[in-house]
Motif scaffolding. Sequence first.
Motif, short mmCIF file in Angstrom:
data_model
loop_
_atom_site.label_atom_id
_atom_site.label_comp_id
_atom_site.label_asym_id
_atom_site.label_seq_id
_atom_site.Cartn_x
_atom_site.Cartn_y
_atom_site.Cartn_z
N PHE A 122 40.57 68.90 -51.24
CA PHE A 122 40.54 70.51 -51.19
C PHE A 122 38.71 70.23 -51.37
CE2 PHE A 122 44.60 71.83 -52.71
CZ PHE A 122 44.67 71.75 -52.09
N ALA A 123 38.30 69.71 -52.37
CA ALA A 123 36.41 70.19 -52.61
C ALA A 123 35.66 69.49 -51.05
CB ALA A 123 36.29 69.26 -53.67
N ALA A 124 36.32 68.50 -50.58
CA ALA A 124 36.00 67.10 -49.48
C ALA A 124 35.45 68.72 -48.16
CB ALA A 124 36.71 66.20 -48.99
N VAL A 125 37.31 69.31 -47.89
CA VAL A 125 37.00 70.42 -46.43
C VAL A 125 36.10 71.58 -47.20
CG1 VAL A 125 38.58 71.69 -45.88
CG2 VAL A 125 38.89 69.98 -46.19
N TYR A 126 35.83 72.13 -48.35
CA TYR A 126 35.10 73.08 -48.65
C TYR A 126 34.00 72.44 -48.85
CZ TYR A 126 32.14 75.73 -52.05
OH TYR A 126 30.92 76.50 -52.04
N LEU A 127 33.00 71.57 -48.63
CA LEU A 127 32.04 71.53 -48.69
C LEU A 127 31.57 70.60 -47.48
CD1 LEU A 127 31.03 68.73 -51.05
CD2 LEU A 127 30.27 70.93 -51.19
N ASP A 128 32.46 70.67 -46.26
CA ASP A 128 32.44 70.15 -44.91
C ASP A 128 32.92 71.99 -44.08
OD1 ASP A 128 32.92 68.31 -42.57
OD2 ASP A 128 33.97 69.38 -41.78
N GLY A 129 33.81 72.91 -44.40
CA GLY A 129 33.48 73.77 -43.37
C GLY A 129 33.37 75.03 -44.51
N GLY A 130 33.60 74.89 -45.64
CA GLY A 130 32.88 76.27 -46.38
C GLY A 130 34.48 76.87 -47.13
N ILE A 131 34.09 78.32 -47.79
CA ILE A 131 35.14 78.52 -48.42
C ILE A 131 36.92 78.91 -47.70
CG2 ILE A 131 34.33 81.29 -48.70
CD1 ILE A 131 36.62 78.85 -51.37
N SER A 132 36.30 79.09 -46.11
CA SER A 132 37.32 79.87 -45.70
C SER A 132 38.52 79.02 -45.09
CB SER A 132 36.33 80.52 -43.95
OG SER A 132 37.79 81.21 -43.74
N ALA A 133 37.67 77.04 -44.13
CA ALA A 133 38.72 76.08 -44.54
C ALA A 133 39.04 76.04 -45.72
CB ALA A 133 37.65 74.90 -43.67
N ALA A 134 38.59 75.90 -46.84
CA ALA A 134 39.49 75.69 -47.65
C ALA A 134 40.55 76.43 -48.34
CB ALA A 134 38.30 75.03 -49.01
N SER A 135 40.02 77.89 -48.08
CA SER A 135 41.28 78.58 -48.07
C SER A 135 42.74 78.78 -47.04
CB SER A 135 40.34 79.98 -48.46
OG SER A 135 41.27 81.29 -49.00
N GLN A 136 41.86 78.75 -45.89
CA GLN A 136 42.96 77.98 -45.12
C GLN A 136 44.37 77.31 -45.12
OE1 GLN A 136 42.04 77.96 -41.52
NE2 GLN A 136 40.52 79.94 -41.64
N LEU A 137 43.31 75.84 -45.81
CA LEU A 137 43.88 74.53 -45.60
C LEU A 137 45.24 74.96 -47.25
CD1 LEU A 137 44.87 71.78 -46.41
CD2 LEU A 137 43.18 71.47 -46.83
N ILE A 138 44.68 75.87 -48.63
CA ILE A 138 45.08 75.77 -49.32
C ILE A 138 46.45 76.31 -49.92
CG2 ILE A 138 44.92 76.52 -51.87
CD1 ILE A 138 41.79 75.72 -52.08
N HIS A 139 46.02 77.95 -48.70
CA HIS A 139 47.01 79.23 -48.25
C HIS A 139 48.12 78.01 -47.97
CE1 HIS A 139 44.25 82.45 -49.89
NE2 HIS A 139 45.42 82.87 -49.62
N ARG A 140 48.29 77.53 -46.46
CA ARG A 140 48.57 76.75 -45.86
C ARG A 140 49.85 75.59 -46.69
NH1 ARG A 140 45.58 75.97 -42.50
NH2 ARG A 140 44.99 73.97 -42.74
N VAL A 141 49.40 74.98 -47.26
CA VAL A 141 50.13 73.28 -47.91
C VAL A 141 50.36 73.90 -49.54
CG1 VAL A 141 48.64 71.83 -47.18
CG2 VAL A 141 47.64 72.54 -48.95
N LEU A 142 50.06 74.50 -49.89
CA LEU A 142 50.71 75.19 -51.35
C LEU A 142 50.67 76.82 -51.61
CD1 LEU A 142 50.70 74.94 -53.83
CD2 LEU A 142 48.06 74.91 -55.14
N LEU A 143 50.20 77.95 -51.19
CA LEU A 143 50.64 79.37 -51.42
C LEU A 143 51.39 79.88 -50.87
CD1 LEU A 143 46.73 80.43 -52.86
CD2 LEU A 143 48.68 79.83 -54.46
N LYS A 144 51.95 79.09 -49.49
CA LYS A 144 52.40 79.99 -48.30
C LYS A 144 54.13 80.10 -49.46
CE LYS A 144 54.81 79.06 -43.71
NZ LYS A 144 54.92 78.67 -42.88
N ARG A 145 53.96 78.14 -50.00
CA ARG A 145 55.45 78.61 -50.75
C ARG A 145 55.48 79.61 -51.99
NH1 ARG A 145 55.87 72.68 -52.83
NH2 ARG A 145 53.58 73.19 -53.48
#
Length: 224
Positions: A122-145
């Motif tokens: 999650f941190a690697a995605v944040y550093l690479d693509g910013g909070i928007s990219a990290a948020s999209q990933l977290i929503h997709r794999v965790l918060l969608k459930r």
Amino acid sequence: MKSLEKKLGYTFQNQALLAEALNHSSYANEHRGSGMCSNERLEFLGDSVLGFVTAEFLFCTNPDLPEGDLTRIRAALVCEQSLYEVAQSIDLGAHLKLGRGEESGGGRTRASILADAMEAVFAAVYLDGGISAASQLIHRVLLKREQEEVEKRRDYKTALQELVQRKPDQALLYRMAGEEGPDHDKTFSAEVLLNEQVVGCGSGHSKKEAEQAAAKAALNALEE
């Protein structure tokens, strides 16, 4: 790492960040002379990124919940078991770099190692693509459930009743509109009427589910 990126739904511009997220401390210690970093610093950052995104999600999707309930739900979402399940779903263990001792000891399937690595990703995605990219990933794999669970928990019949009671002389009525299928797998259809006018229809595997679905449809229609 391409297969992992595909499962994450994210392509890194800086591949070194993803590589670092996969380095367990045992592997980094065995390659200390090369200056390799473990994923522990990324794990530290990822914990905060995950906490913020989750808190924002819960704050926005549960406007009526008090602080104590929000804190409890957030703790359950970001706990080791939850992150372990997410890591398993993307087969993260297969991509980790472990020291010989952790490898032989079953580290690829250890909950604590996988959960920590997930936070590092999650941190690697944040550093690479910013909070928007990290948020999209977290929503997709965790918060969608969690959103799906929120939908299941919501009592649409009560919400509809509270909505229509804002005006006097409003009458709600539920009626079954039909059923189909064998006894072990029936589907029921229901309608909800407001002042004798159909305002919502729904179906479900029980009469209760059908009425809740009808109430949800009515809420959506009336709120529009």
